[in-house]
Design a protein around this motif. Sequence first.
Motif, short mmCIF file in Angstrom:
data_model
loop_
_atom_site.label_atom_id
_atom_site.label_comp_id
_atom_site.label_asym_id
_atom_site.label_seq_id
_atom_site.Cartn_x
_atom_site.Cartn_y
_atom_site.Cartn_z
N MET A 1 11.97 31.80 72.79
CA MET A 1 11.06 32.11 71.70
C MET A 1 10.72 33.62 72.00
O MET A 1 10.28 34.25 72.90
CB MET A 1 9.94 31.41 71.50
CG MET A 1 9.02 31.87 70.33
SD MET A 1 7.38 30.75 70.27
CE MET A 1 8.16 29.29 69.47
N TYR A 2 10.87 34.59 70.57
CA TYR A 2 10.49 36.10 70.65
C TYR A 2 8.96 35.87 70.73
O TYR A 2 8.23 34.93 70.30
CB TYR A 2 10.73 36.54 69.44
CG TYR A 2 12.32 36.64 69.42
CD1 TYR A 2 13.14 37.74 70.22
CD2 TYR A 2 13.33 35.77 68.86
CE1 TYR A 2 14.26 37.74 70.26
CE2 TYR A 2 14.57 35.92 68.89
CZ TYR A 2 15.24 37.01 69.78
OH TYR A 2 16.63 37.21 69.78
N ASN B 1 14.83 29.61 61.86
CA ASN B 1 15.83 29.69 62.75
C ASN B 1 15.45 30.71 63.81
O ASN B 1 16.32 30.77 64.91
CB ASN B 1 17.39 30.24 62.31
CG ASN B 1 17.69 29.06 61.45
OD1 ASN B 1 17.70 27.93 61.57
ND2 ASN B 1 18.24 29.57 60.11
N TYR B 2 14.61 31.36 63.67
CA TYR B 2 14.20 32.55 64.63
C TYR B 2 12.61 32.52 64.88
O TYR B 2 11.86 33.22 64.60
CB TYR B 2 14.49 33.87 63.95
CG TYR B 2 15.86 34.17 63.57
CD1 TYR B 2 17.01 34.12 64.65
CD2 TYR B 2 16.30 33.83 62.48
CE1 TYR B 2 18.11 34.37 64.17
CE2 TYR B 2 17.70 33.84 62.02
CZ TYR B 2 18.55 34.18 62.97
OH TYR B 2 20.08 34.33 62.53
N PRO B 3 12.25 31.38 65.56
CA PRO B 3 10.70 31.18 65.97
C PRO B 3 10.13 32.30 66.78
O PRO B 3 10.99 33.01 67.60
CB PRO B 3 10.77 29.71 66.57
CG PRO B 3 11.96 29.68 67.21
CD PRO B 3 13.18 30.40 66.29
N ARG C 1 13.03 43.84 73.91
CA ARG C 1 13.74 42.31 74.20
C ARG C 1 13.02 41.28 73.51
O ARG C 1 13.62 40.18 73.54
CB ARG C 1 13.79 42.27 75.75
CG ARG C 1 14.76 43.44 76.28
CD ARG C 1 14.65 43.04 78.02
NE ARG C 1 13.18 43.31 78.35
CZ ARG C 1 13.00 43.18 79.60
NH1 ARG C 1 13.63 43.07 80.77
NH2 ARG C 1 11.62 43.61 79.84
N MET C 2 11.64 41.54 73.25
CA MET C 2 10.85 40.25 72.96
C MET C 2 10.36 40.51 71.36
O MET C 2 9.83 39.63 70.80
CB MET C 2 9.54 39.92 73.49
CG MET C 2 9.79 39.69 75.27
SD MET C 2 10.80 38.20 75.57
CE MET C 2 9.71 37.10 74.83
N ASN C 3 11.08 41.41 70.97
CA ASN C 3 10.88 41.67 69.47
C ASN C 3 12.12 41.47 68.47
O ASN C 3 13.15 42.20 68.95
CB ASN C 3 10.57 43.37 69.30
CG ASN C 3 9.98 43.44 67.94
OD1 ASN C 3 9.85 42.89 66.88
ND2 ASN C 3 9.77 44.89 67.83
N ILE D 1 15.95 46.43 69.54
CA ILE D 1 15.27 45.21 68.82
C ILE D 1 16.45 44.31 68.37
O ILE D 1 17.64 44.91 67.86
CB ILE D 1 14.37 45.64 67.74
CG1 ILE D 1 13.27 46.56 68.36
CG2 ILE D 1 13.86 44.37 67.09
CD1 ILE D 1 12.27 47.17 67.38
N THR D 2 16.07 43.15 68.60
CA THR D 2 17.30 42.09 67.85
C THR D 2 17.05 42.27 66.39
O THR D 2 15.91 42.12 65.90
CB THR D 2 17.07 40.83 68.37
OG1 THR D 2 17.20 40.60 69.82
CG2 THR D 2 17.77 39.59 67.83
N ALA D 3 18.10 42.58 65.63
CA ALA D 3 17.99 42.73 64.19
C ALA D 3 18.95 41.64 63.51
O ALA D 3 20.05 41.68 64.09
CB ALA D 3 18.38 44.21 63.87
N ILE D 4 18.25 41.14 62.65
CA ILE D 4 18.86 39.95 61.95
C ILE D 4 18.95 40.53 60.51
O ILE D 4 17.88 40.83 59.91
CB ILE D 4 18.15 38.60 62.02
CG1 ILE D 4 18.03 38.11 63.40
CG2 ILE D 4 18.90 37.62 61.18
CD1 ILE D 4 19.10 37.95 64.29
#
Length: 276
Positions: A1-2, A126-128, A189-191, A204-207
């Motif tokens: 989880m982020y 899907n991205y908690p 990493r947690m964002n 940043i993880t970008a969706i």
Amino acid sequence: MYKLRTVDVWDTLIRRACHPETVKLATALHVFLRFHHSLEGTLSSHWDLHDKRIEIERIMAHEAEVIGHDGEYKLTAVFRRWLATILRHPLPCNTDDIAKEIAEHELRFEMANTFPDDSIIDFLANYPAEKTLYLSDFHMTSAMVDHLLAHHGLDTLFPKGLLSCDVMLKKCSGRLFEYIQKNHDVDSRMNISISAKIPQQLGITAIHYLPEASHRKRGKKDTLFSSREVLFTHMTKLARETAGNFSNRNDDAKATFQLGLQAAPLLIGYALFIAD
């Protein structure tokens, strides 16, 4: 989880039923009608006022960059300078109060012409994350966007957030993400960021959130706003569809009726012009 999930506002949480510039044009019409007798002589329509506002926004964005901010501005600050530019004489009342009233009018227009995205809530599942904030490049303050989200029933899911004009830093430059991470003690990493536009900064993880049907409708609105030919063709098509079948009319009646359909948008527009 982020640890932190940021979600864009426009074309992600909510969508407009019109082109974005239509909002500014509606505000320009409001100001044009309200202060018609006090405007500078060269300003003969609300389009002129709209263009002046765009010019002022560009100037203020540049001024912000000169002093080390991103090219951002606050809505009420734009309206104060706008009024000072378009009116022949200073207002007898407090310009700050008038600027706030115009900003509230623009917010009410946004409320009336926006709607929640129909699939974003399921998509977010899907991205908690431990914490969720809305985060967007926009000239309204977070307090105003709070009202907008509450109007659409999204305030319980997104009770807090941040707009670029709140801190004069933008997502598109990466500096707003840096600000958020510093103030919420989160590393890249947690964002996770969910947006119609992908941030490619800071790891940043970008969706990318871009539903095909909604994106296609947005593109159609863009074309309708930018091309009068496309707009009038669209209006004529809608008029014909609304009018229904011509099969019960003779040839002369059909021709006359079709001519009336083609002229209807012009007549309605002229009537609205007179009413204004």
